[in-house]
Design an enzyme around this catalytic site. Structure first.
Site, mmCIF file in Angstrom:
data_model
loop_
_atom_site.group_PDB
_atom_site.id
_atom_site.type_symbol
_atom_site.label_atom_id
_atom_site.label_comp_id
_atom_site.label_asym_id
_atom_site.label_seq_id
_atom_site.Cartn_x
_atom_site.Cartn_y
_atom_site.Cartn_z
ATOM 1 N N CYS A 145 0.874 -1.172 0.000
ATOM 2 C CA CYS A 145 0.000 0.000 0.000
ATOM 3 C C CYS A 145 0.906 1.216 0.000
ATOM 4 C CB CYS A 145 -0.911 0.026 1.228
ATOM 5 S SG CYS A 145 -1.873 1.565 1.367
ATOM 6 N N CYS A 186 -0.048 3.415 -6.827
ATOM 7 C CA CYS A 186 -1.026 2.851 -5.896
ATOM 8 C C CYS A 186 -1.106 1.386 -6.255
ATOM 9 C CB CYS A 186 -2.382 3.523 -6.047
ATOM 10 S SG CYS A 186 -3.697 2.702 -5.095
#
Length: 235
Positions: A84, A197
């Site tokens: 993440c 991302c």
């Protein structure tokens, strides 16, 4: 040399965690099952939303992230990776909570760009608003002499819609939104585009981008493998 165990602090989201695991497997030099790394996965989707916290709109995930890192270390992880990007806002706190290295996805991505694409100077970032607002890629890129390019606000709204779309199991619309966002970054002068991302490379691939497409998840996976097999020191 004994291979080190890799801990994945995951769940943000689950599919991104699986994607990193798969890329670690595919990046490992192995001819049989026994040649692969021990990988310990803690997939905890209940970690509070990172972007919301950074924007002051939600609970901090910091305590949960630190606890998860300590849990991975207690299970035997000798290096930790976090699939993440936005969670790296808390990287320093996470690293301080354990005695094993916690690799930094932005630093590994910047390193990958300078190694594979030395001609690139401006880098477009497809990432969460939390990641961009926190300057996580900007600082890592500037440290190696590169310049960050962010999508305009209206395009960034589409990037966020795509990210949350992938988290919801959608792929077609996120693909269209991310491909358009990447094209806009190229129009603005990006010599490379980063999937900044971990949901982005699930919906977008290098075939969709007209300049080098740098998958931050893959950069992190390769860094974990290099460290685990003793080819590299943690950075």
């Amino acid at each position: 040399m004994r291979r080190k165990a890799v801990g994945i602090l995951g769940g943000m989201g689950p599919e991104a965690t699986a994607d990193l695991f798969s890329k670690i497997v595919r990046s490992t030099p192995a001819r049989r099952d026994q040649d692969h790394l021990r990988v310990i996965v803690d997939s905890l989707p209940q970690i509070p939303d990172r972007t919301a916290a950074i924007l002051g709109q939600g609970e901090s995930p910091g305590p949960v992230l630190r606890a998860a890192a300590r849990r991975l270390e207690s299970w035997g992880a000798e290096v930790i990776v976090i699939p993440c990007n936005t969670a790296h806002y808390y990287h320093g706190d996470i690293a301080a909570a354990v005695s094993v290295p916690v690799l930094h996805i932005m630093e590994q991505t910047a390193r990958a760009i300078t190694s594979a694409h030395p001609e690139v100077r401006k880098v477009g970032i497809l990432a969460s608003t939390g990641t961009l607002n926190a300057g996580l890629y900007r600082r890592a890129l500037e440290a190696v002499g590169l310049t960050e390019l962010c999508p305009p606000p209206d395009v960034q709204e589409d990037v966020m819609a795509a990210i949350y779309g992938v988290k919801a199991g959608e792929y077609d619309r996120p693909h269209r939104l991310l491909a358009a966002a990447a094209a806009r970054l190229v129009q603005l002068g990006a010599g490379a585009v980063v999937a900044g991302c971990t949901e982005v490379p699930i919906a977008l691939s290098e075939a969709d981008v007209t300049v080098p497409f740098v998958d931050a998840t893959l950069a992190l996976a390769r860094a974990a493998v290099r460290y685990a097999i003793g080819e590299d020191e943690p950075r």
